[in-house]
Design a protein around this motif. Structure first.
Motif, PDB file in Angstrom:
ATOM      1  N   THR A  86      67.964  75.221  25.353  1.00 53.00           N
ATOM      2  CA  THR A  86      67.148  76.122  26.161  1.00 53.00           C
ATOM      3  C   THR A  86      66.427  75.367  27.259  1.00 53.00           C
ATOM      4  N   GLU A  88      63.928  75.546  30.843  1.00 50.55           N
ATOM      5  CA  GLU A  88      62.783  76.257  31.413  1.00 50.55           C
ATOM      6  C   GLU A  88      62.639  75.814  32.866  1.00 50.55           C
ATOM      7  N   LYS A 122      70.874  78.707  27.885  1.00 51.83           N
ATOM      8  CA  LYS A 122      70.001  79.763  28.399  1.00 51.83           C
ATOM      9  C   LYS A 122      68.812  79.129  29.092  1.00 51.83           C
ATOM     10  N   TRP A 124      64.757  79.960  30.758  1.00 53.20           N
ATOM     11  CA  TRP A 124      63.565  80.797  30.814  1.00 53.20           C
ATOM     12  C   TRP A 124      62.738  80.465  32.045  1.00 53.20           C
ATOM     13  N   SER A 126      58.569  81.680  33.585  1.00 53.17           N
ATOM     14  CA  SER A 126      57.363  82.516  33.556  1.00 53.17           C
ATOM     15  C   SER A 126      57.011  82.876  34.988  1.00 53.17           C
ATOM     16  N   PHE A 143      67.981  86.907  35.691  1.00 53.25           N
ATOM     17  CA  PHE A 143      66.950  86.826  34.660  1.00 53.25           C
ATOM     18  C   PHE A 143      66.522  88.242  34.281  1.00 53.25           C
ATOM     19  N   GLN A 146      61.591  89.747  29.265  1.00 55.00           N
ATOM     20  CA  GLN A 146      61.590  89.704  27.805  1.00 55.00           C
ATOM     21  C   GLN A 146      60.253  90.165  27.206  1.00 55.00           C
ATOM     22  N   ARG A 164      57.627  86.790  30.939  1.00 60.71           N
ATOM     23  CA  ARG A 164      58.658  85.852  30.523  1.00 60.71           C
ATOM     24  C   ARG A 164      60.034  86.474  30.771  1.00 60.71           C
ATOM     25  N   TYR A 165      60.865  85.723  31.500  1.00 60.42           N
ATOM     26  CA  TYR A 165      62.212  86.139  31.841  1.00 60.42           C
ATOM     27  C   TYR A 165      63.205  85.129  31.293  1.00 60.42           C
ATOM     28  N   CYS A 166      64.414  85.609  30.972  1.00 59.39           N
ATOM     29  CA  CYS A 166      65.452  84.725  30.430  1.00 59.39           C
ATOM     30  C   CYS A 166      66.817  85.131  30.987  1.00 59.39           C
TER      31      CYS A 166
END
Length: 169
Positions: A86, A88, A122, A124, A126, A143, A146, A164-166
């Motif tokens: 993951t 960021e 994946k 993420w 913010s 994105f 979430q 928060r987006y993913c």
């Protein structure tokens, strides 16, 4: 000159500080109190911190990528892994006068390629609630929202919210 996205080095520190500070003010100047903006800018976009973040990189902080036109930094961004698969995106700002030229996309692509090389599947990010520049940008890049959480740096009486987006990469 042609714009290129490269891994930042010590010569880019002042340009990173300027573009991130200017970008932060352009993004939040009308929605957040000056004291909050000064606090965040002073913490993250000071020369000493950026110099350290340019010199010391690893999988968890991959360093800054910069979009440059000759010697001028037009945008800066960086991220890292939060676990084995993951990534960021921690920061991505543009010169406010150079938005909508595809520069942010090029920086995000560089961050994403680096995170994929580290094993991420994946990613993420913010984004502060109400960020009318960041939200459409990240949604256009795939994105999806979430959840909400308390914003970073809130002090007593402040109630800013991060979204928060993913996405899968």
């Amino acid at each position: 000159m042609e714009i290129e996205v490269i891994k930042a080095n010590e010569s880019h520190v002042d340009g990173i500080a300027k573009v991130c500070t200017d970008g932060y003010w352009a993004t939040y100047g009308s929605s957040h109190p000056e004291g909050y903006i000064h606090r965040i800018v002073d913490e993250f976009y000071n020369r000493n911190r950026i110099l350290k973040e340019v010199k010391e990189t690893n999988r968890y902080w991959g360093g800054y990528f910069v979009a440059v036109d000759g010697d001028k930094v037009l945008g800066a961004g960086g991220g890292g892994l939060v676990d084995e698969s993951t990534g960021e995106v921690y920061v991505l700002y543009m010169d406010p006068d150079r938005k909508n030229e595809g520069i942010g996309t090029q920086i995000l692509n560089a961050i994403t390629a680096q995170q994929k090389s580290f094993g991420a599947s994946k990613q993420w990010v913010s984004v502060q609630k109400g960020n009318t520049m960041g939200i459409p940008f990240y949604e256009a890049k795939g994105f999806t929202f979430q959840y909400e959480k308390r914003g970073y740096g809130n002090e007593e009486g402040e109630n800013f919210t991060s979204l928060r987006y993913c996405r899968f990469i």
